[in-house]
Each structure stands twice: as structure tokens, then as C-alpha cells.
Design a protein around this motif. Structure first.
Motif, short mmCIF file in Angstrom:
data_model
loop_
_atom_site.label_atom_id
_atom_site.label_comp_id
_atom_site.label_asym_id
_atom_site.label_seq_id
_atom_site.Cartn_x
_atom_site.Cartn_y
_atom_site.Cartn_z
N ARG A 86 0.81 -1.36 -0.01
CA ARG A 86 -0.24 0.06 0.04
C ARG A 86 0.94 1.33 0.01
O ARG A 86 0.61 2.22 -0.59
CB ARG A 86 -1.18 -0.16 1.20
CG ARG A 86 -2.09 1.38 1.25
CD ARG A 86 -2.82 1.23 -0.01
NE ARG A 86 -3.38 2.64 0.11
CZ ARG A 86 -3.56 3.28 -1.13
NH1 ARG A 86 -3.09 2.99 -2.33
NH2 ARG A 86 -4.01 4.58 -0.95
N GLU A 95 4.23 5.48 -5.74
CA GLU A 95 4.28 5.14 -7.21
C GLU A 95 3.09 6.12 -7.83
O GLU A 95 3.34 6.62 -9.01
CB GLU A 95 4.15 3.70 -7.43
CG GLU A 95 4.09 3.28 -8.99
CD GLU A 95 3.83 1.99 -9.34
OE1 GLU A 95 4.27 1.55 -10.34
OE2 GLU A 95 2.86 1.15 -8.64
N GLU A 96 2.04 6.10 -7.23
CA GLU A 96 1.03 7.04 -7.96
C GLU A 96 1.48 8.52 -7.60
O GLU A 96 0.94 9.38 -8.45
CB GLU A 96 -0.53 6.83 -7.16
CG GLU A 96 -1.12 5.59 -7.46
CD GLU A 96 -2.33 5.27 -6.47
OE1 GLU A 96 -2.78 6.26 -5.58
OE2 GLU A 96 -2.80 4.27 -6.78
N SER A 97 2.26 8.90 -6.80
CA SER A 97 2.84 10.17 -6.81
C SER A 97 3.94 10.44 -7.74
O SER A 97 4.46 11.45 -7.69
CB SER A 97 2.95 10.44 -5.14
OG SER A 97 1.84 10.44 -4.55
N GLY A 98 4.32 9.44 -8.29
CA GLY A 98 5.60 9.37 -9.29
C GLY A 98 6.88 9.60 -8.44
O GLY A 98 7.91 9.90 -9.06
N THR A 138 2.51 1.77 -3.44
CA THR A 138 1.47 2.09 -4.34
C THR A 138 1.04 3.73 -4.19
O THR A 138 1.13 4.38 -5.35
CB THR A 138 0.20 1.46 -4.18
OG1 THR A 138 0.31 0.17 -4.48
CG2 THR A 138 -1.00 2.01 -5.18
N VAL A 139 1.14 4.19 -2.99
CA VAL A 139 0.96 5.87 -2.76
C VAL A 139 2.22 6.42 -3.40
O VAL A 139 2.14 7.52 -4.07
CB VAL A 139 0.76 6.11 -1.11
CG1 VAL A 139 0.99 7.42 -0.96
CG2 VAL A 139 -0.40 5.49 -0.60
N GLN A 178 9.31 4.05 -9.05
CA GLN A 178 9.06 3.14 -10.18
C GLN A 178 8.96 1.65 -9.34
O GLN A 178 10.10 1.22 -9.01
CB GLN A 178 9.94 3.55 -11.28
CG GLN A 178 9.63 2.43 -12.38
CD GLN A 178 10.64 2.59 -13.50
OE1 GLN A 178 11.23 3.68 -13.55
NE2 GLN A 178 10.79 1.60 -14.57
#
Length: 115
Positions: free
Chosen positions: A59, A65-68, A62-63, A71
Motif C-alpha cells: 500500500r 508510485e501514484e505520486s511518481g 502504491t501511494v 517506479q
């Protein structure tokens, strides 16, 4: 502390305004600092080093990764599936900014008459 110094400190932004909620959470900060130390870091290493469950670590990744900021690469080591995490350029910048805000907060605290 004289009145001018006190007035200057009141008018400047407090260092905590520079903290990024995505980065500052302790497990995500741990993921970013570990990933910044290596080209890439394996999921299992992060899980054991940060003492997280696989689901909890997933989790947090994922946070990020979603924020860039990271990777995620999936592949195999022999026949075993593996997941690696690497910090992005945006992630390095965010980590550098977070560390600068923490340093400023520490300096402010150390210079405080009560500190």
C-alpha cells in the motif's frame, strides 16, 4: 532573542510547511531513503528492514508510485517472481526537499531559547 530577530522569525514560514505528507509518513520516508541508497531495492528487503507486512508495504509503495516518487519493476530472479522498487528523479527531489525541511526544523529548534 532581540525584538527584530523575533519579528523576523514570526514573519517567516515555519519549517513544517515544507514537509510533504506523502513523503513524511515514516514508512514511506523509509522506503524512499533506502531506495535512494541503491539502484533498486527488492520488496522482501524493504518488508523485513521496515518490519512491515507485505500488504502494508504494498500500500505504501502504491501511494509513492501514484505520486511518481518510485517506479516498480516486476520480474524474475531465476524462477522466483520478484518486485523491485527504484526511486525516480521526482522522488529524489521530494526526498531532498523533505530532508531540507527537517534540517530547518532541527536548526530552528536548536536555536530556540527553550531548545
Amino acid at each position: 532573542m532581540d525584538e527584530q530577530v523575533r519579528a523576523d522569525r514570526v514573519s517567516e514560514q515555519h519549517p513544517t510547511t515544507g514537509l510533504d505528507d506523502v513523503v513524511h509518513q515514516r514508512h514511506r520516508l523509509g522506503i524512499l531513503t533506502i531506495a535512494a541508497e541503491a539502484e533498486r531495492v527488492e520488496f522482501g528487503y524493504l518488508r523485513s528492514t521496515l518490519d512491515l507486512t507485505a500488504g502494508n508495504l504494498s500500500r505504501h509503495i502504491t501511494v509513492l508510485e501514484e505520486s511518481g516518487l518510485v517506479q516498480v519493476d516486476k520480474g524474475y530472479d531465476g524462477r522466483r517472481p520478484k518486485t523491485w522498487v527504484r526511486i525516480t528523479g521526482v522522488g529524489r527531489t521530494a526526498l531532498t526537499n523533505e530532508m531540507a525541511a527537517l534540517r530547518a526544523l532541527l536548526t530552528r529548534h536548536e536555536e530556540s531559547p527553550a531548545g
